[in-house]
Design a protein around this motif. Structure first.
Motif, PDB file in Angstrom:
ATOM      1  N   GLN A 120       0.830  -1.215   0.000  1.00 56.47           N
ATOM      2  CA  GLN A 120       0.000   0.000   0.000  1.00 56.47           C
ATOM      3  C   GLN A 120       0.861   1.261   0.000  1.00 56.47           C
ATOM      4  O   GLN A 120       0.610   2.182  -0.778  1.00 56.47           O
ATOM      5  CB  GLN A 120      -0.891  -0.032   1.247  1.00 56.47           C
ATOM      6  N   GLY A 255      -5.978  -2.079   0.506  1.00 56.49           N
ATOM      7  CA  GLY A 255      -5.191  -3.314   0.426  1.00 56.49           C
ATOM      8  C   GLY A 255      -6.046  -4.563   0.474  1.00 56.49           C
ATOM      9  O   GLY A 255      -5.977  -5.408  -0.424  1.00 56.49           O
ATOM     10  N   MET A 256      -6.824  -4.689   1.494  1.00 57.00           N
ATOM     11  CA  MET A 256      -7.658  -5.884   1.670  1.00 57.00           C
ATOM     12  C   MET A 256      -9.068  -5.633   1.149  1.00 57.00           C
ATOM     13  O   MET A 256      -9.671  -6.469   0.487  1.00 57.00           O
ATOM     14  CB  MET A 256      -7.757  -6.228   3.158  1.00 57.00           C
ATOM     15  N   SER A 257      -9.563  -4.456   1.500  1.00 54.59           N
ATOM     16  CA  SER A 257     -10.948  -4.144   1.144  1.00 54.59           C
ATOM     17  C   SER A 257     -11.158  -4.140  -0.360  1.00 54.59           C
ATOM     18  O   SER A 257     -12.274  -4.356  -0.840  1.00 54.59           O
ATOM     19  CB  SER A 257     -11.336  -2.800   1.740  1.00 54.59           C
ATOM     20  N   GLU A 275     -15.314   4.519  -1.875  1.00 55.92           N
ATOM     21  CA  GLU A 275     -13.898   4.715  -1.544  1.00 55.92           C
ATOM     22  C   GLU A 275     -13.588   6.208  -1.653  1.00 55.92           C
ATOM     23  O   GLU A 275     -13.821   6.825  -2.683  1.00 55.92           O
ATOM     24  CB  GLU A 275     -13.019   3.903  -2.505  1.00 55.92           C
ATOM     25  N   ILE A 322     -18.662   6.694   2.120  1.00 56.19           N
ATOM     26  CA  ILE A 322     -19.672   5.632   2.260  1.00 56.19           C
ATOM     27  C   ILE A 322     -20.961   6.127   2.928  1.00 56.19           C
ATOM     28  O   ILE A 322     -22.058   5.688   2.603  1.00 56.19           O
ATOM     29  CB  ILE A 322     -19.110   4.411   3.035  1.00 56.19           C
ATOM     30  N   GLN A 342     -15.582  -1.989   5.167  1.00 54.72           N
ATOM     31  CA  GLN A 342     -14.192  -2.412   5.364  1.00 54.72           C
ATOM     32  C   GLN A 342     -13.231  -1.239   5.255  1.00 54.72           C
ATOM     33  O   GLN A 342     -12.144  -1.356   4.699  1.00 54.72           O
ATOM     34  CB  GLN A 342     -13.808  -3.556   4.432  1.00 54.72           C
ATOM     35  N   SER A 344     -10.628   1.235   7.287  1.00 53.19           N
ATOM     36  CA  SER A 344      -9.635   0.765   8.273  1.00 53.19           C
ATOM     37  C   SER A 344      -9.941   1.300   9.673  1.00 53.19           C
ATOM     38  O   SER A 344      -9.155   2.054  10.250  1.00 53.19           O
ATOM     39  CB  SER A 344      -8.236   1.192   7.850  1.00 53.19           C
ATOM     40  N   HIS A 346      -9.737  -0.058  12.383  1.00 48.94           N
ATOM     41  CA  HIS A 346      -8.798  -0.464  13.442  1.00 48.94           C
ATOM     42  C   HIS A 346      -7.837   0.697  13.709  1.00 48.94           C
ATOM     43  O   HIS A 346      -7.111   0.690  14.691  1.00 48.94           O
ATOM     44  CB  HIS A 346      -8.016  -1.696  13.009  1.00 48.94           C
ATOM     45  N   TYR A 354     -12.377   8.124   7.016  1.00 48.44           N
ATOM     46  CA  TYR A 354     -12.426   9.555   6.682  1.00 48.44           C
ATOM     47  C   TYR A 354     -13.795  10.158   6.972  1.00 48.44           C
ATOM     48  O   TYR A 354     -14.826   9.544   6.695  1.00 48.44           O
ATOM     49  CB  TYR A 354     -12.040   9.767   5.214  1.00 48.44           C
ATOM     50  N   TYR A 402     -17.455  -6.565   9.375  1.00 49.05           N
ATOM     51  CA  TYR A 402     -16.522  -7.416   8.646  1.00 49.05           C
ATOM     52  C   TYR A 402     -15.107  -7.386   9.243  1.00 49.05           C
ATOM     53  O   TYR A 402     -14.109  -7.417   8.530  1.00 49.05           O
ATOM     54  CB  TYR A 402     -16.517  -7.060   7.154  1.00 49.05           C
ATOM     55  N   TYR A 430     -19.125 -10.988  11.347  1.00 51.60           N
ATOM     56  CA  TYR A 430     -19.196 -12.063  10.354  1.00 51.60           C
ATOM     57  C   TYR A 430     -18.671 -13.371  10.934  1.00 51.60           C
ATOM     58  O   TYR A 430     -19.046 -14.443  10.481  1.00 51.60           O
ATOM     59  CB  TYR A 430     -18.430 -11.670   9.086  1.00 51.60           C
ATOM     60  N   ARG A 552     -13.579 -10.351  16.663  1.00 54.35           N
ATOM     61  CA  ARG A 552     -13.452 -10.886  15.316  1.00 54.35           C
ATOM     62  C   ARG A 552     -13.264 -12.400  15.363  1.00 54.35           C
ATOM     63  O   ARG A 552     -14.231 -13.121  15.572  1.00 54.35           O
ATOM     64  CB  ARG A 552     -12.319 -10.180  14.578  1.00 54.35           C
ATOM     65  N   GLY A 590      -5.763  -6.226  12.044  1.00 55.96           N
ATOM     66  CA  GLY A 590      -7.200  -6.237  11.784  1.00 55.96           C
ATOM     67  C   GLY A 590      -7.903  -5.215  12.634  1.00 55.96           C
ATOM     68  O   GLY A 590      -8.118  -4.088  12.211  1.00 55.96           O
TER      69      GLY A 590
HETATM   70  N1  LIG Z   1     -12.579  -9.490   7.639  1.00 55.53           N
HETATM   71  C1  LIG Z   1     -11.387  -9.789   7.282  1.00 55.53           C
HETATM   72  O1  LIG Z   1     -11.099 -10.907   6.960  1.00 55.53           O
HETATM   73  C2  LIG Z   1     -10.377  -8.713   7.176  1.00 55.53           C
HETATM   74  C3  LIG Z   1      -9.195  -9.018   6.553  1.00 55.53           C
HETATM   75  C4  LIG Z   1      -8.282  -8.025   6.378  1.00 55.53           C
HETATM   76  C5  LIG Z   1      -8.522  -6.760   6.829  1.00 55.53           C
HETATM   77  N2  LIG Z   1      -9.644  -6.490   7.519  1.00 55.53           N
HETATM   78  C6  LIG Z   1      -9.858  -5.159   8.061  1.00 55.53           C
HETATM   79  O2  LIG Z   1     -10.489  -4.388   7.053  1.00 55.53           O
HETATM   80  C7  LIG Z   1     -10.036  -3.055   7.131  1.00 55.53           C
HETATM   81  C8  LIG Z   1      -9.542  -2.584   5.785  1.00 55.53           C
HETATM   82  O3  LIG Z   1      -8.314  -3.203   5.433  1.00 55.53           O
HETATM   83  P1  LIG Z   1      -7.503  -2.683   4.186  1.00 55.53           P
HETATM   84  O4  LIG Z   1      -6.242  -3.473   4.135  1.00 55.53           O
HETATM   85  O5  LIG Z   1      -8.346  -2.674   2.977  1.00 55.53           O
HETATM   86  O6  LIG Z   1      -7.182  -1.196   4.627  1.00 55.53           O
HETATM   87  P2  LIG Z   1      -6.875   0.051   3.723  1.00 55.53           P
HETATM   88  O7  LIG Z   1      -6.547   1.145   4.645  1.00 55.53           O
HETATM   89  O8  LIG Z   1      -5.916  -0.342   2.670  1.00 55.53           O
HETATM   90  O9  LIG Z   1      -8.250   0.377   2.998  1.00 55.53           O
HETATM   91  C9  LIG Z   1      -9.345   1.008   3.596  1.00 55.53           C
HETATM   92  C10 LIG Z   1      -9.885   1.987   2.606  1.00 55.53           C
HETATM   93  O10 LIG Z   1     -11.036   2.607   3.139  1.00 55.53           O
HETATM   94  C11 LIG Z   1     -11.086   3.926   2.617  1.00 55.53           C
HETATM   95  N3  LIG Z   1     -11.957   4.743   3.469  1.00 55.53           N
HETATM   96  C12 LIG Z   1     -11.713   5.197   4.727  1.00 55.53           C
HETATM   97  N4  LIG Z   1     -12.754   5.879   5.193  1.00 55.53           N
HETATM   98  C13 LIG Z   1     -13.692   5.851   4.229  1.00 55.53           C
HETATM   99  C14 LIG Z   1     -15.004   6.369   4.148  1.00 55.53           C
HETATM  100  N5  LIG Z   1     -15.555   7.030   5.173  1.00 55.53           N
HETATM  101  N6  LIG Z   1     -15.717   6.159   3.008  1.00 55.53           N
HETATM  102  C15 LIG Z   1     -15.159   5.479   1.965  1.00 55.53           C
HETATM  103  N7  LIG Z   1     -13.916   4.978   1.997  1.00 55.53           N
HETATM  104  C16 LIG Z   1     -13.192   5.138   3.120  1.00 55.53           C
HETATM  105  C17 LIG Z   1      -9.633   4.369   2.662  1.00 55.53           C
HETATM  106  O11 LIG Z   1      -9.394   5.446   1.784  1.00 55.53           O
HETATM  107  C18 LIG Z   1      -8.893   3.102   2.280  1.00 55.53           C
HETATM  108  O12 LIG Z   1      -8.544   3.050   0.916  1.00 55.53           O
HETATM  109  C19 LIG Z   1      -8.969  -3.030   8.212  1.00 55.53           C
HETATM  110  O13 LIG Z   1      -9.516  -2.581   9.430  1.00 55.53           O
HETATM  111  C20 LIG Z   1      -8.552  -4.445   8.304  1.00 55.53           C
HETATM  112  O14 LIG Z   1      -8.009  -4.745   9.551  1.00 55.53           O
HETATM  113  C21 LIG Z   1     -10.599  -7.435   7.672  1.00 55.53           C
END
Ligand SMILES: NC(=O)c1ccc[n+]([C@@H]2O[C@H](COP(=O)([O-])OP(=O)(O)OC[C@H]3O[C@@H](n4cnc5c(N)ncnc54)[C@H](O)[C@@H]3O)[C@@H](O)[C@H]2O)c1
Length: 669
Positions: A120, A255-257, A275, A322, A342, A344, A346, A354, A402, A430, A552, A590
């Motif tokens: 990222q 990254g994950m979302s 996003e 969102i 999803q 972040s 955490h 945001y 999630y 979930y 979780r 997470g």
């Molecule tokens: N359930 C699972 O299996 C699982 C797995 C991995 C990660 N996660 C959790 O999911 C979350 C996201 O992980 P990630 O790696 O994608 O993080 P990330 O920071 O790469 O992506 C989160 C995205 O959300 C966007 N965002 C933030 N606020 C927003 C808003 N109000 N409206 C729209 N978009 C917004 C950000 O710009 C960012 O691109 C983390 O908290 C992570 O710990 C869950």
């Protein structure tokens, strides 16, 4: 482009004795936001001293002002001058210099985590989740790679939150690397403690697979999200009904979302993913992970209505906040079948979530300069977010958390998100509803592998082998796990067509203990027979046994032990003496710093008899440890699974729970 020899020399050189030239700051890369000011003047001095200890004293007069500037500009000292010249990507394992094939496999996985197509914030050594670090700075990277290139199979390298402490004599069955990330005295595990320790250069947030070198791009989570959506869909659908024409609304294309729209396509529904960061939106769009981008809410409503009418399978990115989507869909009466989030959360105060109503740039400025006001805006947004979700769920939407701490942070913000009992949340996680009872309790979790030659043919062969093993196992599977087996076979059959590889030639496949052992043994045999090259095995920490996280992974543990972390610690210790090539244990990942302890492993298969012995011992433990704990917590599915495991392995003897009669308990209290 540097040659292979230059690459190897740079690795073996470690921290160069001469000052390297400084590369220009690359504005095209996605950079981490400036971290908030947290250190006092004295602490800044300490951070500087800490950074300088990696370098010869004669360089300090040049480096000190540079590091001070980095601290001012980024809130951290990344030592950007020491960014290596070589390109970051998972090379063929044979190209890494060194004496130990196991150590080479770790180098490969580290480079994959820092690959620009994967990471990222590559310059800041962040793989995902906004703060999921591989190392704290480039000196640590260089030193670690140097150690790996010189170590033998009689040594073990210890890594303290990215810092390679050194090589120690051990033995060939010991892990080559032991990683700890963010381990602190429990009373010092608040988010600001992380900010401070990280700014001082003494600790880092390893997320789950970032600081453990086991990230395989968004593919890892596409599979988990697909399974979650399919099973979530089963909860709201009539018998035999699919997700066709149903709408899933969520947020985050990071990254994950970023995996969400792709998973929604595979699950066969319509998805809208909001996003706020255009860089993230357009990256995912250009990579084909989301079909369309819309920036106007009215257009979004029209597009969704059209897709619903024709039951189209389409993933739409909404470029914006969102909260605006949830509110607009409520006003326009657009029915949402499945909802989640999803972002972040955490990491809510440092760029993970945001606020609505202001631009991304304004928000970033506020975060750095007026953190208290930023926090207020985040909490206001979270309350609006929860209110809008509540309006939809009142109409029938199935909403689930999630695993990003949405419900936790919304509750802390004072949002209307608690159940009537005032203790639990209004919505399930979930894991409580879906992943826990349907997957983890039976031992199904995110097993994964990487073909260390980097050859697509190897990945195809491993996909075929894994599919054959699963099909064979399914013939004798009890009915309780038939659905999971069928979903996983469907996944592996479609995996190549879905073009999931970003970075290394990797594959994720949910499998239970028996499946993991049999697939790994079949790979090792194929390596021995020369059909494929070496393979690295691993898993997400987000698994049956690896993670203690009360909101979780262990949110479906109801015996009061969900706030304990014995399972994750037992797991990583157990893996380390049963043959893992490397193990890692992390605070945070997470759901946030202080909220979770999680661990994982990596294991190199090289076709040897040693590898065969190790995989059988370690993988069996790695899954059954968690099933035992889940069964002791009286989870019926886990009781079923552990009894089955005991039937197949006479040396396994697990304490089973007796069930007290509720009437007896209630007659006493
Ligand atoms: N359930 C699972 O299996 C699982 C797995 C991995 C990660 N996660 C959790 O999911 C979350 C996201 O992980 P990630 O790696 O994608 O993080 P990330 O920071 O790469 O992506 C989160 C995205 O959300 C966007 N965002 C933030 N606020 C927003 C808003 N109000 N409206 C729209 N978009 C917004 C950000 O710009 C960012 O691109 C983390 O908290 C992570 O710990 C869950």
């Amino acid at each position: 482009m540097i040659t292979l020899e230059e690459f190897q020399n740079e690795i073996m050189e470690g921290i160069p004795s001469e000052l390297p030239t400084k590369a220009e700051y690359d504005l095209n890369l996605n950079h981490a936001p400036k971290r908030k000011e947290i250190l006092s003047n004295d602490e800044k001095k300490l951070a500087l001293k800490n950074a300088l200890r990696y370098f010869p004293v004669e360089l300090h007069t040049v480096l000190a002002p540079e590091f001070v500037e980095e601290m001012k500009q980024f809130g951290r000292i990344y030592m950007l001058r020491y960014k290596p010249k070589h390109k970051m990507f998972a090379r063929n394992i044979e190209e890494y210099p060194g004496k130990s094939l196991q150590a080479k496999s770790i180098m490969l996985m580290i480079q994959n985590n820092l690959d620009h197509a994967v990471a990222q914030h590559p310059d800041e050594l962040i793989t995902y989740g906004g703060n999921g670090a591989v190392f704290q700075n480039w000196a640590q990277y260089r030193l670690c790679m140097q150690y790996l290139s010189e170590m033998t199979d009689e040594q073990t390298l210890t890594i303290y939150s990215g810092h390679p402490m050194g090589l120690y004599p051990s033995h060939k069955d010991a892990p080559r690397v032991i990683v700890t990330n963010g381990m602190v005295i429990p009373n010092y595990s608040k988010p600001d403690d992380w900010e401070k320790f990280n700014a001082l250069g003494v600790s880092q947030y390893g997320q789950m697979t970032a600081g453990s070198y086991m990230y395989i791009g968004p593919q890892g989570i596409v599979h988990g999200t697909t399974i979650t959506l399919l099973n979530g869909g089963r909860k709201i659908s009539k018998e035999g009904e699919s997700l066709a024409g149903k709408l899933f609304v969520t947020a985050g294309l990071g990254g994950m979302s970023g995996a969400q729209p792709k998973a929604a396509n595979i699950a066969g529904c319509i998805s809208v993913t909001a996003e706020v960061n255009p860089k993230a939106t357009y990256t995912r769009h250009s990579q084909g992970w989301v079909d369309e981008v819309i920036i106007d809410l009215d257009q979004l409503c029209a597009r969704v209505s059209k897709a619903k009418k024709s039951k189209e399978i389409v993933s739409i990115a909404y470029q914006g906040n969102i909260v605006d989507v949830w509110e607009k869909f409520d006003e326009e009466n657009i029915y949402i079948d499945l909802g989640s989030d999803q972002t972040s959360l955490h990491n809510p105060w440092a760029g993970g979530y945001y606020p609505a109503g202001i631009s991304l740039e304004q928000a970033n400025e506020l975060m750095a300069n007026e953190p208290e006001l930023f926090k207020e805006k985040i909490q206001e947004t979270l309350c609006r977010h929860a209110d809008a979700v509540n309006k939809h769920t009142a109409k029938g939407t199935y909403f689930f958390d999630y695993g990003n701490a949405f419900l936790l942070e919304a509750s802390r913000a004072g949002a209307d998100i608690m159940a009537e009992d005032g203790i639990n949340f209004r919505y399930p996680s979930y894991v409580q509803d879906i992943m826990g009872p349907m997957c983890f309790d039976y031992g199904f979790g995110p097993f994964r592998w990487v073909c260390a030659t980097g050859k697509t043919e190897d990945l195809e062969t491993t996909d075929r082998i894994a599919c054959e093993v699963l099909e064979d196992l399914m013939n004798n599977s009890p009915k309780e796990i038939q659905q999971q087996m069928a979903d996983n076979i469907r996944w592996i059959k479609g995996a190549q067509e879905n073009k999931l590889v970003v970075g290394s030639q990797a594959r994720i496949l949910y499998a239970d203990a028996e499946g993991r052992v049999k697939i790994a043994a079949a790979f090792n045999k194929a390596i021995k027979e020369g059909k494929i090259g070496p393979v690295v095995l691993g898993r997400d920490h987000h698994d049956v046994s690896g993670t203690d996280s009360p909101y979780r992974e262990t949110s479906n543990i109801y015996d009061g032990s969900s706030f304990t972390a014995d399972m994750a610690i037992q797991n990583v210790i157990g893996d380390s003496f049963r043959g893992a090539t490397w193990v890692s244990i992390h605070n945070g990942g997470g759901v946030g710093w202080g909220e979770v302890i999680n661990g994982g492993f990596g294991m190199l298969l090289d076709g040897s008899d040693d590898a065969d012995r190790r995989l059988r011992s370690m993988l069996f433990w790695d899954v059954n440890n968690g099933i035992s704990r889940r069964s002791w917590a009286r989870n019926d599915e886990a009781v079923f699974a552990i009894k089955r495991a005991m039937e197949t392995e006479p040396l396994l003897k697990v304490t089973l729970p007796n069930y007290a009669d509720d009437e007896l308990i209630n007659s006493i209290y």
